[in-house]
Design a protein around this motif. Structure first.
Motif, PDB file in Angstrom:
ATOM      1  N   ASP A  20       0.874  -1.170   0.000  1.00 49.03           N
ATOM      2  CA  ASP A  20       0.000   0.000   0.000  1.00 49.03           C
ATOM      3  C   ASP A  20       0.912   1.221   0.000  1.00 49.03           C
ATOM      4  N   LYS A  23       0.532   3.884   2.865  1.00 45.36           N
ATOM      5  CA  LYS A  23       1.160   3.464   4.122  1.00 45.36           C
ATOM      6  C   LYS A  23       2.679   3.489   3.997  1.00 45.36           C
ATOM      7  N   LYS A  27       5.453   5.610   6.313  1.00 42.49           N
ATOM      8  CA  LYS A  27       6.412   4.850   7.109  1.00 42.49           C
ATOM      9  C   LYS A  27       7.723   5.622   7.244  1.00 42.49           C
TER      10      LYS A  27
END
Length: 394
Positions: A20, A23, A27
């Motif tokens: 994804d 995401k 991070k």
């Protein structure tokens, strides 16, 4: 980036190909030795383009220069078709490389290929991705100053309408193909123009006369993607060949006529149960081959403006979808009102009809789906009917 940094970036892309990306961007990875945004863009572009250019994406280090490149690139099947129109001995110049999908397949076909790209980042990506020569320059200025001669030039002019406005003429694109035609003619024997499907076919044929030989309307899965023009400066053409091609599930539906046949009169028929119904594909519709279908395919039109066709026997080679008529229901009457109770769901389409598909579904209380297809249309007499059909078995 250094070679080591590039290697780390490609390894990162490979590791996260199914991740994804939202995401992934959030991070925390502060120690990455490369531009994380650029790496994630590679992942996103590969996802978007996986069905358009699967062969090129088998290369793990195929680079997308910009996010929009994945959306605007030519479909692999279409690019292979473009390439098939060149001779193996040709020397070809692509004046508008872009992501280079067309250039790649043309280069695999011809003796020598060169591509020009105005944007420095896109040109650099092209030099990384391909073996042919890529020049970062204004292609019109480059060609004007050049003493090189090519067998053919390929050009895909960009649309330049403000705010996404629709454009209908070749002169509205950049480069202006019509304006630079004398320069192109001085440097090449043939010209291939890839243009927007919104371009006016009839006006473009006038603009490109007398050397225009062929026009293709090219679709993928029944969505018209482009118009494609072939100009041969060594030929004076009196009748242009019009072609409709639709790529569907790896198979190409093809249909060709002479432009002079567009003026023929069609013939009409009223649908009856047991007949076959035909819906031409988007490319056939784009070249305006309405009445000409009657003569070439041996079918009858339901009405001049309905663009649906009939035959007693199945014509497997018809360029479009094919259905078997189960029943013909007058739109005004109890039978029409009962359709929703009998079928519950149908795939609904309207052709030359006063209601939209959504309005008709609401009127008949139908849901989408199922094996039946309902075509609401108007006969040549002016009567409106509902045709209940199923896909024809070939």
């Amino acid at each position: 980036m250094t070679n080591d940094m590039m290697e780390e970036m490609w390894a990162y892309v490979a590791r996260n190909c199914g991740a994804d990306t939202v995401k992934l961007m959030l991070k925390s990875e502060p120690d990455l030795p490369f531009d994380k945004r650029f790496a994630i863009m590679q992942i996103e572009c590969r996802k978007k383009a996986k069905n358009k250019i699967p062969e090129l994406l088998e290369r793990e280090r195929f680079m997308f220069p910009k996010a929009i490149s994945a959306e605007q690139c030519t479909h692999e099947q279409v690019a292979k078709f473009h390439a098939s129109l060149f001779a193996p001995t040709d020397r070809v110049l692509d004046m508008t490389m872009g992501l280079g999908v067309d250039s790649y397949y043309i280069s695999q076909r011809v003796a020598q290929h060169k591509a020009i790209e105005l944007d420095a980042d896109i040109a650099a990506a092209g030099a990384h991705n391909y073996d042919f020569e890529v020049v970062n320059a204004d292609s019109v200025a480059w060609l004007t100053a050049s003493d090189e001669h090519f067998d053919a030039i390929f050009i895909d002019p960009a649309r330049r309408g403000d705010g996404g406005a629709r454009l209908y003429g070749l002169a509205d694109c950049a480069p202006d193909v019509l304006g630079i035609m004398p320069t192109i003619k001085a440097h090449a024997g043939r010209l291939f123009i890839k243009a927007s499907p919104m371009i006016d076919v009839t006006q473009s044929m006038r603009d490109l006369a007398p050397h225009l030989c062929d026009v293709w309307a090219v679709s993928v899965k029944n969505e018209c993607k482009e118009l494609f023009f072939k100009v041969d400066f060594g030929t004076t053409t009196t009748d242009v060949a019009l072609h409709a091609i639709n790529f569907e599930a790896g198979v190409a539906q093809q249909f060709s006529i002479a432009a002079s046949t567009l003026a023929v009169e069609g013939h009409y028929g009223n649908p009856i149960a047991g007949q076959y119904l035909y819906e031409p594909n988007a490319s056939v519709m784009k070249i305006g081959a309405y009445a000409a279908l009657c003569h070439q395919q041996g079918v009858a039109q339901i009405a001049k403006n309905s663009h649906l066709y009939l035959s007693d026997a199945l014509i497997e080679a018809f360029p479009g979808r094919k259905f078997l008529i189960e029943s013909v229901v007058p739109f005004s009457g109890k039978e029409a009102k009962a359709i929703g109770k009998q079928y519950k769901q149908m795939n609904v389409a309207t052709r030359n009809f006063r209601l939209s598909p959504d309005e008709l579904k609401k009127r008949l209380k139908l849901r989408d789906g199922g094996d039946h297809y309902l075509f609401a249309t108007t006969l040549q007499s002016g009567d409106q009917v509902l045709l209940i059909t199923q896909k024809a078995t070939e």
